[in-house]
Scaffold this motif. Structure first.
Motif, PDB file in Angstrom:
ATOM      1  N   LYS A  60       2.472  -2.939 -22.911  1.00 18.22           N
ATOM      2  CA  LYS A  60       3.136  -1.772 -24.393  1.00 18.22           C
ATOM      3  C   LYS A  60       4.181  -0.465 -23.206  1.00 18.22           C
ATOM      4  O   LYS A  60       3.335  -0.300 -22.908  1.00 18.22           O
ATOM      5  CB  LYS A  60       2.320  -1.468 -24.800  1.00 18.22           C
ATOM      6  N   SER A  61       4.201   0.400 -23.334  1.00 17.31           N
ATOM      7  CA  SER A  61       5.325   0.787 -23.407  1.00 17.31           C
ATOM      8  C   SER A  61       4.597   3.056 -23.607  1.00 17.31           C
ATOM      9  O   SER A  61       3.742   3.057 -24.497  1.00 17.31           O
ATOM     10  CB  SER A  61       6.436   1.998 -24.327  1.00 17.31           C
ATOM     11  N   ARG A  62       4.162   3.443 -22.554  1.00 12.83           N
ATOM     12  CA  ARG A  62       4.235   3.993 -21.887  1.00 12.83           C
ATOM     13  C   ARG A  62       4.751   5.457 -21.214  1.00 12.83           C
ATOM     14  O   ARG A  62       4.225   5.924 -20.011  1.00 12.83           O
ATOM     15  CB  ARG A  62       2.328   4.322 -21.371  1.00 12.83           C
ATOM     16  N   PRO A  63       5.240   5.814 -22.494  1.00 10.89           N
ATOM     17  CA  PRO A  63       6.363   6.897 -21.451  1.00 10.89           C
ATOM     18  C   PRO A  63       5.775   8.614 -20.742  1.00 10.89           C
ATOM     19  O   PRO A  63       4.474   8.941 -21.213  1.00 10.89           O
ATOM     20  CB  PRO A  63       6.909   7.877 -23.049  1.00 10.89           C
ATOM     21  N   GLY A  64       5.972   8.621 -19.915  1.00 10.25           N
ATOM     22  CA  GLY A  64       5.466   9.641 -18.656  1.00 10.25           C
ATOM     23  C   GLY A  64       4.743   9.497 -17.845  1.00 10.25           C
ATOM     24  O   GLY A  64       3.820  10.024 -17.118  1.00 10.25           O
ATOM     25  N   LYS A  65       4.025   8.109 -18.034  1.00 12.87           N
ATOM     26  CA  LYS A  65       2.839   8.217 -17.049  1.00 12.87           C
ATOM     27  C   LYS A  65       3.282   5.910 -16.748  1.00 12.87           C
ATOM     28  O   LYS A  65       3.629   5.299 -17.326  1.00 12.87           O
ATOM     29  CB  LYS A  65       2.064   6.783 -18.076  1.00 12.87           C
ATOM     30  N   GLY A  66       2.628   6.211 -15.279  1.00 11.89           N
ATOM     31  CA  GLY A  66       2.922   5.380 -14.492  1.00 11.89           C
ATOM     32  C   GLY A  66       1.919   4.120 -14.463  1.00 11.89           C
ATOM     33  O   GLY A  66       0.852   4.370 -15.170  1.00 11.89           O
ATOM     34  N   LEU A  67       2.662   3.173 -13.858  1.00 13.86           N
ATOM     35  CA  LEU A  67       2.014   1.559 -14.082  1.00 13.86           C
ATOM     36  C   LEU A  67       0.424   1.746 -13.532  1.00 13.86           C
ATOM     37  O   LEU A  67      -0.385   1.303 -13.591  1.00 13.86           O
ATOM     38  CB  LEU A  67       2.499   0.898 -13.463  1.00 13.86           C
ATOM     39  N   SER A  99       0.675  -1.286   0.149  1.00 11.34           N
ATOM     40  CA  SER A  99      -0.361   0.215   0.308  1.00 11.34           C
ATOM     41  C   SER A  99       1.022   0.975  -0.259  1.00 11.34           C
ATOM     42  O   SER A  99       0.044   2.592  -0.499  1.00 11.34           O
ATOM     43  CB  SER A  99      -0.970  -0.323   0.951  1.00 11.34           C
ATOM     44  N   PHE A 100       2.055   1.407   0.360  1.00  8.77           N
ATOM     45  CA  PHE A 100       2.723   2.163   0.895  1.00  8.77           C
ATOM     46  C   PHE A 100       3.976   2.539  -0.295  1.00  8.77           C
ATOM     47  O   PHE A 100       4.052   2.872  -1.362  1.00  8.77           O
ATOM     48  CB  PHE A 100       3.422   2.337   1.494  1.00  8.77           C
ATOM     49  N   VAL A 101       4.809   1.547  -0.131  1.00 13.93           N
ATOM     50  CA  VAL A 101       6.126   1.671  -0.586  1.00 13.93           C
ATOM     51  C   VAL A 101       6.136   0.838  -2.306  1.00 13.93           C
ATOM     52  O   VAL A 101       6.391   1.684  -3.693  1.00 13.93           O
ATOM     53  CB  VAL A 101       7.157   0.546  -0.165  1.00 13.93           C
ATOM     54  N   GLY A 102       5.342   0.061  -2.416  1.00 20.30           N
ATOM     55  CA  GLY A 102       4.497  -1.005  -3.458  1.00 20.30           C
ATOM     56  C   GLY A 102       3.735   0.023  -4.223  1.00 20.30           C
ATOM     57  O   GLY A 102       4.450   0.345  -5.481  1.00 20.30           O
ATOM     58  N   PHE A 103       3.318   1.221  -3.441  1.00 15.09           N
ATOM     59  CA  PHE A 103       2.195   2.226  -4.960  1.00 15.09           C
ATOM     60  C   PHE A 103       3.385   3.194  -5.202  1.00 15.09           C
ATOM     61  O   PHE A 103       2.714   3.281  -6.388  1.00 15.09           O
ATOM     62  CB  PHE A 103       1.482   3.048  -3.835  1.00 15.09           C
ATOM     63  N   LEU A 104       4.417   3.766  -4.309  1.00 16.27           N
ATOM     64  CA  LEU A 104       5.324   4.270  -4.891  1.00 16.27           C
ATOM     65  C   LEU A 104       5.654   4.427  -5.919  1.00 16.27           C
ATOM     66  O   LEU A 104       5.745   5.012  -6.770  1.00 16.27           O
ATOM     67  CB  LEU A 104       5.780   4.876  -3.419  1.00 16.27           C
ATOM     68  N   ALA A 105       6.713   3.065  -6.270  1.00 12.92           N
ATOM     69  CA  ALA A 105       6.884   2.260  -7.627  1.00 12.92           C
ATOM     70  C   ALA A 105       6.441   2.114  -8.404  1.00 12.92           C
ATOM     71  O   ALA A 105       6.807   2.207  -9.157  1.00 12.92           O
ATOM     72  CB  ALA A 105       7.718   0.032  -6.712  1.00 12.92           C
ATOM     73  N   LEU A 106       4.843   1.538  -8.517  1.00  8.77           N
ATOM     74  CA  LEU A 106       4.404   1.226  -9.223  1.00  8.77           C
ATOM     75  C   LEU A 106       3.465   2.396  -9.769  1.00  8.77           C
ATOM     76  O   LEU A 106       3.210   3.020 -11.136  1.00  8.77           O
ATOM     77  CB  LEU A 106       3.383   0.519  -9.184  1.00  8.77           C
ATOM     78  N   GLU A 135       9.265   6.956 -14.266  1.00 13.71           N
ATOM     79  CA  GLU A 135      10.695   6.040 -15.166  1.00 13.71           C
ATOM     80  C   GLU A 135      10.490   4.692 -13.989  1.00 13.71           C
ATOM     81  O   GLU A 135      10.683   4.171 -15.196  1.00 13.71           O
ATOM     82  CB  GLU A 135      11.285   7.025 -14.468  1.00 13.71           C
ATOM     83  N   SER A 136       9.895   4.367 -13.350  1.00 10.83           N
ATOM     84  CA  SER A 136      10.583   2.558 -12.675  1.00 10.83           C
ATOM     85  C   SER A 136       9.432   1.543 -13.744  1.00 10.83           C
ATOM     86  O   SER A 136       9.969   0.639 -13.931  1.00 10.83           O
ATOM     87  CB  SER A 136       9.912   2.779 -11.550  1.00 10.83           C
ATOM     88  N   SER A 137       8.562   2.154 -13.573  1.00 14.09           N
ATOM     89  CA  SER A 137       7.416   1.328 -14.672  1.00 14.09           C
ATOM     90  C   SER A 137       7.892   1.438 -15.770  1.00 14.09           C
ATOM     91  O   SER A 137       7.707   0.223 -17.118  1.00 14.09           O
ATOM     92  CB  SER A 137       5.962   2.798 -14.533  1.00 14.09           C
ATOM     93  N   GLU A 138       8.226   2.819 -17.190  1.00 14.56           N
ATOM     94  CA  GLU A 138       8.783   2.824 -17.989  1.00 14.56           C
ATOM     95  C   GLU A 138      10.330   0.976 -18.080  1.00 14.56           C
ATOM     96  O   GLU A 138      10.495   1.194 -19.306  1.00 14.56           O
ATOM     97  CB  GLU A 138       9.124   3.594 -18.733  1.00 14.56           C
TER      98      GLU A 138
END
Length: 446
Positions: A98-105, A74-81, A85-88
């Protein structure tokens, strides 16, 4: 329910965050936590009733692992997803998306909606498939053949004794439950425990609540957090409670104090060192500087995760072994409420103090080069950390012995003896009834 509130408010909450509607967000989370309180109480009761007496000490380990997993997701995992940058670079290639630059997962609204639906599904499954045994009447108020029949029931399958039956509010009523909770609050041992629980988190509040925010302010990227979460924080949250249960079996408060001393001495030094390296990481180009940065971040994060898990596990283990059967799950919830309150008020205080004593620098942008130059300013983190560490050492000096004292108290010091009083009253009534019956029989014979 709390899950329905989360699903319904997922999009309005996101809009509130964009418009900085602090009051709306505060009201939403107040309602959410209020609705979740009933499930919290149910889990506290299950920790006592679902496990046999000999396995009750394993409940805190399950609790620690479950809460660490929930914190991670709920906290660290959400921030990562949520980090673009991390999502891409990490998550989308890992999941084949698919690649979606500039958007989180994931987005904030989508995450809250998903977790709300997840809670609804789990709660529904529990309601459909979990069957609780019927509550047996308390034998303390019974005599004669009925009491003998209840006492003769086979409890060997659960390794429990009928005298250890945990009373529930449905057995004694709401008014009697609060009466017994008030009796618990009058116990000297519980009063000292309340003082300990309400104060011990103050010296560590800066590292618990502000360190991560300061690290982000100084330039720690979410991609770094995304890397540390599954590789360091999550494994420690799972394995530390298991190892601690083996090392300090039967001495939870000794484990608590050892972790607390590390938390007051070594952890603050590592936190300050980590923030120093994070602040200067952008200017470090050498291999040694990069290595020192990662060592500082891993050491600070790892020690924080270890000592927090050790203290929480010790706290829950101690609670589970001191519960009075006259109260049952309500006793556990009362202690957990005091512990939670002891962690929330210091957070608000240190947030205020950091804002109050921090002086922002004066920044200006050069018209020709476009470079921003900042001068002056004062960061309050290090002075406040030194002051709070001193408060922590005073806490150990004045209350450390009291922690050992309550650890050495017998189980009787944590009991209200209300069941004993009821048993005595019931016995007196039985004696009086037997005496009156005997007198009537004698009179009939005469």
């Amino acid at each position: 329910s709390a899950a329905e509130a989360a699903v319904a408010a997922s999009h309005p909450l996101l809009e509130s965050a964009k418009s900085m509607n602090v009051k709306g967000v505060t009201i939403f989370f107040f309602v959410l936590y209020f609705l979740m309180a009933t499930q919290d109480i149910a889990v506290d009761g299950w920790a006592l009733t679902m496990l046999s007496k000999k396995n009750r000490g394993r409940g805190p380990v399950c609790n620690s692992i479950g809460q660490n997993l929930g914190y991670f997701l709920s906290f660290v995992g959400f921030l990562a997803l949520n980090d673009a940058e991390s999502s891409e670079t990490m998550w989308r290639p890992l999941f084949g998306l698919k690649s979606r630059p500039g958007k989180g997962l994931v987005s904030l609204g989508g995450f809250i909606k998903f977790m709300g639906i997840f809670m609804l599904v789990i709660t529904t499954l529990v309601a459909l498939f979990k069957r609780e045994e019927s509550v047996l009447p308390s034998t303390n108020k019974m005599s004669g053949p009925m009491a003998e029949a209840l006492m003769s029931l086979d409890y060997s399958k659960k390794d429990d004794d009928p005298l250890d039956h945990e009373l529930d509010a449905s057995e004694i009523g709401l008014r009697e439950t609060y009466h017994r909770l008030w009796a618990v609050c009058q116990l000297p041992a519980v009063r000292w425990l309340f003082i300990i629980l309400l104060t011990y988190r103050l010296p560590t509040a800066l590292g618990d609540n502000v360190k991560f925010l300061k690290a982000v302010e100084f330039g720690l990227s979410k991609s770094t957090t995304a890397l540390l979460s599954p590789t360091l924080i999550l494994p420690l949250g799972i394995f530390v409670p298991i190892i601690a249960a083996k090392l300090w079996h039967g001495s939870p408060l000794r484990q608590f104090m050892l972790a607390y001393k590390v938390r007051l001495t070594l952890a603050p030094l590592l936190d300050i060192l980590m923030l120093w390296f994070v602040k200067r990481h952008a200017t470090m180009s050498s291999w040694s500087g990069e290595s020192c940065f990662w060592i500082a971040v891993i050491a600070s994060t790892g020690v924080q995760a270890i000592v927090s898990s050790l203290q929480f596990n010790a706290q829950m283990t101690f609670f589970a072994h001191r519960v009075d059967p006259a109260i049952g799950g309500s006793y556990m919830t009362l202690l957990n409420t005091a512990a939670n309150l002891g962690g929330t008020w210091p957070a608000s205080l240190v947030m205020y103090l950091v804002g109050r004593f921090t002086v922002p620098p004066d920044c200006s942008i050069d018209a020709d080069s476009g470079i921003e130059t900042c001068v002056g300013g004062r960061d309050a983190y290090v002075p406040l950390q030194i002051a709070l560490s001193a408060v922590g050492l005073l806490w150990i000096f004045f209350l450390g012995r009291r922690v050992q004292h309550i650890a050495d108290l017998p189980d009787d010091a944590w009991r209200t003896h209300l069941l004993d009083e009821e048993t005595t009253a019931s016995d007196d009534e039985d004696v009086e009834l037997a005496w009156n019956t005997t007198r009537k029989d004698v009179g009939k014979r005469e």
